[in-house]
Structure formats: structure tokens, C-alpha cells
Design a protein around this motif. Structure first.
Motif, PDB file in Angstrom:
ATOM      1  N   SER A  75       0.832  -1.210   0.000  1.00 62.58           N
ATOM      2  CA  SER A  75       0.000   0.000   0.000  1.00 62.58           C
ATOM      3  C   SER A  75       0.861   1.252   0.000  1.00 62.58           C
ATOM      4  O   SER A  75       0.554   2.239  -0.668  1.00 62.58           O
ATOM      5  N   VAL A  76       1.965   1.207   0.758  1.00 61.19           N
ATOM      6  CA  VAL A  76       2.868   2.358   0.792  1.00 61.19           C
ATOM      7  C   VAL A  76       3.471   2.594  -0.594  1.00 61.19           C
ATOM      8  O   VAL A  76       3.528   3.722  -1.095  1.00 61.19           O
ATOM      9  N   LEU A  77       3.873   1.495  -1.231  1.00 64.73           N
ATOM     10  CA  LEU A  77       4.450   1.599  -2.573  1.00 64.73           C
ATOM     11  C   LEU A  77       3.405   2.130  -3.565  1.00 64.73           C
ATOM     12  O   LEU A  77       3.707   2.990  -4.400  1.00 64.73           O
TER      13      LEU A  77
ATOM     14  N   GLU B 146       6.500   9.675 -12.893  1.00 65.48           N
ATOM     15  CA  GLU B 146       7.731   9.117 -13.453  1.00 65.48           C
ATOM     16  C   GLU B 146       8.357   8.090 -12.513  1.00 65.48           C
ATOM     17  O   GLU B 146       9.534   8.153 -12.178  1.00 65.48           O
ATOM     18  N   CYS B 147       7.505   7.177 -12.102  1.00 67.61           N
ATOM     19  CA  CYS B 147       7.900   6.098 -11.205  1.00 67.61           C
ATOM     20  C   CYS B 147       7.850   4.789 -11.977  1.00 67.61           C
ATOM     21  O   CYS B 147       6.820   4.431 -12.528  1.00 67.61           O
ATOM     22  N   GLY B 148       8.981   4.106 -12.070  1.00 68.58           N
ATOM     23  CA  GLY B 148       8.984   2.797 -12.720  1.00 68.58           C
ATOM     24  C   GLY B 148       8.600   1.730 -11.712  1.00 68.58           C
ATOM     25  O   GLY B 148       9.377   1.384 -10.835  1.00 68.58           O
ATOM     26  N   TYR B 149       7.375   1.235 -11.840  1.00 65.54           N
ATOM     27  CA  TYR B 149       6.858   0.299 -10.831  1.00 65.54           C
ATOM     28  C   TYR B 149       7.060  -1.137 -11.337  1.00 65.54           C
ATOM     29  O   TYR B 149       6.565  -1.504 -12.399  1.00 65.54           O
TER      30      TYR B 149
ATOM     31  N   ASP C 216       8.114  -4.154  -5.863  1.00 57.31           N
ATOM     32  CA  ASP C 216       7.303  -4.843  -4.863  1.00 57.31           C
ATOM     33  C   ASP C 216       7.616  -6.334  -4.901  1.00 57.31           C
ATOM     34  O   ASP C 216       7.121  -7.049  -5.768  1.00 57.31           O
ATOM     35  N   GLU C 217       8.435  -6.793  -3.977  1.00 63.17           N
ATOM     36  CA  GLU C 217       8.774  -8.219  -3.885  1.00 63.17           C
ATOM     37  C   GLU C 217       9.060  -8.818  -5.259  1.00 63.17           C
ATOM     38  O   GLU C 217       8.442  -9.822  -5.642  1.00 63.17           O
ATOM     39  N   PRO C 218       9.984  -8.239  -6.016  1.00 63.48           N
ATOM     40  CA  PRO C 218      10.165  -8.721  -7.389  1.00 63.48           C
ATOM     41  C   PRO C 218      10.717 -10.144  -7.464  1.00 63.48           C
ATOM     42  O   PRO C 218      10.709 -10.751  -8.529  1.00 63.48           O
ATOM     43  N   LEU C 219      11.177 -10.680  -6.336  1.00 67.70           N
ATOM     44  CA  LEU C 219      11.758 -12.022  -6.347  1.00 67.70           C
ATOM     45  C   LEU C 219      10.801 -13.077  -5.797  1.00 67.70           C
ATOM     46  O   LEU C 219      11.082 -14.272  -5.866  1.00 67.70           O
ATOM     47  N   ALA C 220       9.682 -12.630  -5.252  1.00 66.56           N
ATOM     48  CA  ALA C 220       8.856 -13.540  -4.450  1.00 66.56           C
ATOM     49  C   ALA C 220       8.308 -14.727  -5.232  1.00 66.56           C
ATOM     50  O   ALA C 220       8.159 -15.812  -4.686  1.00 66.56           O
TER      51      ALA C 220
ATOM     52  N   LEU D 277      12.972   2.195  -4.380  1.00 66.26           N
ATOM     53  CA  LEU D 277      12.223   1.914  -3.152  1.00 66.26           C
ATOM     54  C   LEU D 277      11.768   0.465  -3.257  1.00 66.26           C
ATOM     55  O   LEU D 277      11.074   0.084  -4.191  1.00 66.26           O
ATOM     56  N   TYR D 278      12.209  -0.355  -2.319  1.00 65.99           N
ATOM     57  CA  TYR D 278      12.141  -1.801  -2.490  1.00 65.99           C
ATOM     58  C   TYR D 278      11.377  -2.437  -1.341  1.00 65.99           C
ATOM     59  O   TYR D 278      11.718  -2.235  -0.168  1.00 65.99           O
ATOM     60  N   VAL D 279      10.356  -3.189  -1.674  1.00 68.43           N
ATOM     61  CA  VAL D 279       9.551  -3.843  -0.643  1.00 68.43           C
ATOM     62  C   VAL D 279       9.898  -5.326  -0.570  1.00 68.43           C
ATOM     63  O   VAL D 279       9.975  -5.999  -1.599  1.00 68.43           O
ATOM     64  N   SER D 280      10.143  -5.810   0.644  1.00 68.73           N
ATOM     65  CA  SER D 280      10.432  -7.236   0.800  1.00 68.73           C
ATOM     66  C   SER D 280      10.110  -7.701   2.217  1.00 68.73           C
ATOM     67  O   SER D 280      10.105  -6.915   3.157  1.00 68.73           O
ATOM     68  N   HIS D 281       9.848  -9.005   2.339  1.00 68.35           N
ATOM     69  CA  HIS D 281       9.699  -9.579   3.675  1.00 68.35           C
ATOM     70  C   HIS D 281      10.860 -10.536   3.972  1.00 68.35           C
ATOM     71  O   HIS D 281      10.865 -11.224   4.960  1.00 68.35           O
TER      72      HIS D 281
END
Lengths: 242, 209
Positions: free
Chosen positions: B39-41, B77-80, B157-161, B187-191
């Protein structure tokens, strides 16, 4: 062609004209309604949904009578159109209006299902890549929904070809003006020597309807193959629109 | 370049309140699943409107509830890069890659299709349809699509999950090269603690509550 007499060919031609005009005329409204029902949450959505589907379940003769009330010589819409010299009663355009009203629910349903199947996350992805709302609609939403839209058009066209009750109530059964295929078959049934005509026109009806259903089904299946999200293990979605 | 984020987001009956300022090239939002990292992303990318707060990246204000600023996603201009690649299924790989590139102003483009293909090793996939790609291939194409749109920063957002171990290593190397060679803020999201320890310059822990 010796299969049908010239009069019978003109009946087929009139039916195709009425069906085509009805379908194309109903399309913008059908798409708008499908969009609203699929994407917009508002109070009264259930009521709008029910209203759209009403012609599907109402006795067609009632729909025809309501059209008479509205678009007849004394009806509000009829008097309004008369200012522009437009009369729908007892004209082929009236037959097209009746067919359009009857086809609308099927078209809305098919288009709505295809819009609902478009993954909104794909639209979000397009937005982050620089697409404004309209470009996103034109490049992502519409292409992904297109098989369903085409299926809805074919279904609406087929439904229009078969329209009987509302049409005969609203515009009567006038050869060369409002006598489409079903009305001509009905008329021939009243004739003592009409059996051969009935049989020929019935075969034409079956062929046209069957063709439309096959085309619609093929389009719907093709749509199920592409409109989901990308990646592996994509579930095979098969939606019935009827 | 820096990320300055201070937002409150209400999702259903859950409230997410996050505040951080990251100066590193790769700032990781780290925390267990379901605490609202995505959600933050989404809020940073403009896909979700926070209830209140302020988001700026590299000094450019993207959202500021106090001053009524809320740039649409296409203006950020955010590459998501999404967890599930989210490639457009009705386009081949080439058209997916060029989707944002074609929309970007020429002066904002800083990578060509050839460069992206060479950088990510996806030149041989150009005519393929997304559904025929493996998970690792799809994720590389998704990264290429984001880079080609000429972004000022990436949101990942968890690009490796959704990848197996071998593919994870491959994509992780790609991300390190984006960080070090392209010098693009991420900006990288991961658990995943190991992932974050290897990639991130700064870690923002997001917990429940």
C-alpha cells in the motif's frame, strides 16, 4: 437465386437492415451502461441493473405497448421526434427501436462481463508507465474487453433478427416496411398455401441465428484467453454470456 | 536523491502509518506480509491515495494533503515493478517494453530498447507473448518495461517472491546493477531479511500497528 423469391429476399434484407441498425444504435448506450454497472459503485445500482434487464423478462408485448405509449403519435418521445419530422410508428425505424430495446440487455451483459474480466491492476501498471486515463482505456481496457464487446454485438444482432412481440405490437406487420423474418413467417402461417414460404424463411432464420451464436461463442472463448493478468499458470476462464 | 514519505492510509479497518526519509540508492521497506508495505508503494506510485501525508522523491513533491498536491500516476515518473510482472497479455514483449517508452517525452528517455535488451538479456524474447514466458523472463521484461519508461526512480514490490532460487539470484544481480550502474534510486519492498541485507542501503522496518 432460386432458393428464395424476390419478396423473400427483400424480407431477409429488411431483417438484416433492422437488426444491424438496432445493434449499432444500441451499442453506445449498451457500452455506457455496461461500464457503469461494471466499474461504478453507486446507490441504485441494483435498480439500474434490474431496469436494463427488464426487457429480457417482460412479456415482449408489454415492451411494445410501452414503446407505443412513449413513441406513438401521442407519446412524449413521439411528439418530440415529430418536431424533426421523425415518425417511428409503422416504420422500419420503429422496428429497429423495438429490436434495440430487446437486444440491449444481452449486449450490456456480454460487454459488462468482459469489462469485469479486465484486471484493473493492468490498468494501474499502464498508468505508472505514463498513460492517462483515456489512453489507458484505449490501449489496455478496450482491447482486452474487445472480444466480449464483439460477442455482445453479434448476440444483439441475432436477438434483433428474432424480435417479434415488441415489434408487431409497436409497428405492426407491414410488408416491405416492418415485416421482418419472424413477422413474415407469422404472416405466412396465416395463409392457406404459406407452408413452403414458412419452411424457407425458417431455414434462413436457423442459419442466421446459429451462425451468430457460433461467432459469439468463438469470440467469448478467445476473450477468455487474453483478458486476465499476465504470467504463467493463467487459469482458463470460460464465461457464458447467456 | 532521497525518498521522504510520511503517510497515513486506512484500508478497511486497518490503519497504516509510515514515516521515513531514505537517502540511500536502495531503500528497503521491510516487514512481514500483510502489514501494508505494498500500500505504501502504491501510494508513492500514485495508485492509492493516502488519507493524509506527504510524499516527495528527490525533492519533487508527489503528494501533499496539506497543500492539495496529488500527482496522477502518469505524472510521477515512477517505474513500478510488480510482484506478478503484470505484463500486458494482448501485446508481445516488444510492445510491452515500448509501452512507457512511447509515452515518455523524448528528453526523459534515458535508455533505448537495444540497451534494455542487452542490459537484461531479453533480446531473444521480443516477439513472444507474455503467457509464454517463464517467471524469471517475465520479471526481466517487467523491469525493462519500467526502465524504458524513463523513470526518475523505481518502486519494486517483492520482485523475487514468485521466482525459484536460480531465478532469484539472476534478478537480484540485475537489481544490483540497476542500483550501481544506472544509479537509479529504488524503493524496495520485501519480507525477506537476507534479500534486504544484501540489496539495501537503508532499511525501514514496517510492523503491525
Amino acid at each position: 437465386m432460386s432458393l428464395l423469391s424476390p419478396e423473400e429476399w427483400s424480407i431477409v434484407a429488411l431483417s438484416l437492415k433492422v437488426g444491424g441498425v438496432a445493434m449499432l444504435g444500441a451499442l453506445p448506450l449498451a457500452f455506457a451502461l455496461a461500464w457503469v454497472l461494471a466499474r461504478v459503485r453507486f446507490p441504485g445500482r441494483v435498480v439500474l441493473d434490474a431496469l436494463v434487464h427488464l426487457p429480457l423478462v417482460l412479456p415482449p408485448v408489454v415492451t411494445g405497448w410501452l414503446l407505443l405509449l412513449g413513441f406513438g403519435a401521442q407519446g412524449p418521445a413521439g411528439r418530440f421526434l415529430a418536431h424533426f419530422g421523425i415518425t417511428l410508428m409503422f416504420r422500419w425505424t420503429g422496428a429497429a427501436l423495438a429490436s434495440a430495446v430487446m437486444a440491449l440487455p444481452l449486449m450490456v451483459r456480454a460487454i459488462r462481463l468482459s469489462l469485469e474480466a479486465v484486471d484493473p491492476r493492468l490498468e494501474g501498471a499502464a498508468r505508472t508507465l505514463g498513460a492517462g486515463p483515456w489512453r489507458c482505456f484505449a490501449t489496455i481496457t478496450l482491447p482486452l474487453a474487445m472480444p466480449g464487446v464483439l460477442a455482445g454485438m453479434v448476440l444483439g444482432f441475432a436477438r434483433s433478427l428474432g424480435e417479434f412481440g415488441a415489434t408487431i405490437t409497436f409497428v405492426s406487420n407491414i410488408p416491405g416496411q416492418t415485416q421482418t423474418l419472424p413477422l413474415a413467417i407469422y404472416g405466412a402461417l396465416q395463409m392457406p398455401d404459406g407452408d413452403a414460404t414458412v419452411a424457407r424463411l425458417a431455414v434462413v432464420s436457423v442459419v442466421l441465428s446459429l451462425g451468430a451464436l457460433v461467432v459469439s461463442e468463438v469470440l467469448t472463448r478467445r476473450g477468455a484467453g487474453v483478458s486476465g493478468s499476465s504470467g504463467r499458470g493463467e487459469p482458463e476462464r470460460h464465461r457464458h454470456v447467456l | 536523491m532521497s525518498f521522504e514519505v510520511e503517510v497515513q492510509i486506512a484500508r478497511g479497518n486497518r490503519r497504516i502509518a509510515v514515516s521515513f526519509a531514505g537517502q540511500s540508492r536502495l531503500v528497503a521497506l521491510f516487514g512481514p506480509s500483510g502489514v501494508g508495505k505494498t500500500s505504501v508503494l502504491d501510494a508513492v506510485a500514485g495508485l492509492l491515495r493516502p488519507d493524509a501525508g506527504r510524499i516527495s522523491v528527490g525533492g519533487r513533491v508527489l503528494f501533499d494533503s496539506a497543500n492539495g498536491v496529488n500527482l496522477p500516476p502518469e505524472g510521477r515518473e515512477c517505474g513500478y515493478v510488480f510482484q506478478d510482472a503484470r505484463l500486458f497479455p494482448h501485446m508481445n514483449v516488444r510492445d510491452n517494453l515500448l509501452y512507457g517508452w512511447r509515452l515518455a517525452r523524448p528528453e526523459h528517455r534515458w535508455m533505448s530498447l537495444d540497451e534494455a535488451c542487452a542490459f537484461l538479456g531479453i533480446g531473444h524474447l521480443l516477439e513472444r507473448r507474455p503467457r509464454t514466458l517463464s517467471g524469471g523472463e517475465a520479471q526481466r521484461v517487467a523491469i525493462g518495461r519500467a526502465l524504458l519508461s524513463g523513470p526518475r526512480f523505481l518502486a519494486m514490490d517483492e520482485p523475487l517472491a514468485s521466482l525459484d532460487a536460480a531465478r532469484r539470484e539472476e534478478i537480484m544481480a540485475v537489481i544490483e546493477r540497476i542500483r550501481d550502474e544506472l544509479e537509479l534510486p529504488i524503493l524496495y519492498v520485501s519480507h525477506d531479511a537476507a534479500e534486504v541485507a544484501r540489496l539495501a542501503g537503508e532499511v525501514v522496518a514496517i510492523g503491525a500497528g
